[in-house]
Design an enzyme around this catalytic site. Structure first.
Site: not given
Length: 373
Positions: A127, A230, A226, A103, A157
């Site tokens: 993440k 990461k 984003d 998800t 990642v």
């Protein structure tokens, strides 16, 4: 006679079972389940891999021995569920068991402690769990230890690029990581590798959107958040006590452009086009190319982390990046003069699902070894 006895002994041996519960049925989740039978067959002589649950935010299919080839029809007729029902079902399953989180939800990631209390290992493509505020993240790690449970998150990642696994192996071998840099977004990789000043940058954004490379609102990609997230994942892989706010972020957007609707932004896109054109022309004049890069530098007295637009020289590893690819440049005690470079597709349902199965295979081998002790 001995051969017959050995065969009978092998046939009578009870194989360990690993129950797998999958959260998330989007593109990556569907691909993960499509590949599931292949994984079952590969491990059939060592482990029984049981699909014991599939659910999304609306419906749940919670039962052992699900058919991985017919889950969609069954889920479509499945029932709504409450969190308490899900946790009760997870707790009722015999160990070992693993919850695979495919998800994008931070709310769901915040439920990890409850899943751990129910006895589940975790595999995350999400993440959000690894980048929760440090106190919550550490609480998840602390909850895993007493139950000897694992949390594998190698697809958070680089999708299928094994960057976290490589970092783990270097550290376990005694190496010291000094710097990690690279391009961590396939979308921004495509945009900046494609942009050549021949037309406004915003037209390249529209093209990427039409190709399905961007989020529904491309500003989610252009914000750089984003990539920032990461980089935090990799920092935490190195046991660094960083928070998102410790990572300097320069969005690929003019100031204030993240506010309002996409239509409002589009009406003012000339600001973005002029800004990128000026950056591009300056880079060309210097014999360089533009990349949207992340950098984590471990200096003797401090750690510096940043995500920003940079101009790199032609000999820099980032200059050789292909559109849509991710690249990770690792500098360490062992890789000082000639950095270790990992590159390849950093997104996509096939490579992400494959990366999840790589994590599942690692967990399966641990279960097999434990059953042999």
């Amino acid at each position: 006679m001995r051969s017959n006895l050995a065969t009978a002994s092998l046939q009578s041996k009870v194989l360990p079972t690993l129950s797998v519960i999958v959260a998330g049925t989007g593109n990556v989740g569907a691909e993960f389940l499509r590949l599931f039978q292949r994984q079952q067959q590969r491990l059939a002589n060592q482990l029984h891999l049981d699909l014991a649950g599939v659910f999304n935010s609306r419906q749940a299919l919670l039962a052992p021995a699900l058919d991985c080839n017919d889950w969609q029809g069954a889920l479509a007729s499945g029932e709504n569920y409450q969190q308490a029902e899900l946790l009760a079902y997870l707790a009722s399953l015999p160990s070992p068991k693993v919850l695979v989180d495919i998800t994008p939800s931070q709310t769901f990631a915040r439920q990890y402690p409850a899943f751990i209390a129910a006895g589940c290992h975790l595999i995350s493509a999400n993440k959000q769990g690894v980048t929760l505020p440090g106190e919550e993240y550490q609480a998840i790690l602390a909850a895993l230890k007493p139950q000897q449970l694992n949390w594998l998150s190698n697809t958070t990642v680089g999708a299928g690029i094994p960057v976290q696994r490589v970092l783990q192996e270097l550290l376990q071998s005694g190496d010291q990581i000094r710097r990690i840099s690279g391009v961590f977004s396939g979308t921004l990789s495509w945009l900046l590798c494609s942009y050549d000043g021949s037309k406004p940058f915003s037209e390249f954004v529209l093209e990427a959107q039409a190709l399905g490379y961007t989020e529904p609102d491309p500003r989610d990609d252009l914000s750089g958040k984003d990539v920032q997230r990461k980089l935090l994942v990799l920092a935490r892989e190195l046991k660094l006590p960083l928070e998102l706010t410790d990572i300097e972020l320069m969005p690929l957007l003019p100031a204030g452009a993240e506010r309002g609707s996409w239509q409002d932004f589009w009406a003012k896109r000339a600001d973005l086009d002029a800004w990128l054109l000026a950056k591009y022309q300056q880079a060309v004049a210097e014999g360089k190319v533009l990349r949207y890069a992340a950098c984590l530098s471990l200096q003797p007295e401090c750690v510096k982390a940043s995500v920003q637009l940079v101009a790199v020289a032609s000999h820099d590893p980032l200059a050789a990046l292909a559109p849509c690819d991710n690249m990770f440049v690792i500098e360490s005690d062992w890789y000082q003069q000639n950095p270790l470079v990992l590159k390849g597709p950093g997104a996509g349902r096939a490579v992400t699902a494959g990366g999840l199965h790589a994590d599942l295979a690692v967990l399966a081998q641990n279960v097999i070894l434990s059953s042999q002790r």
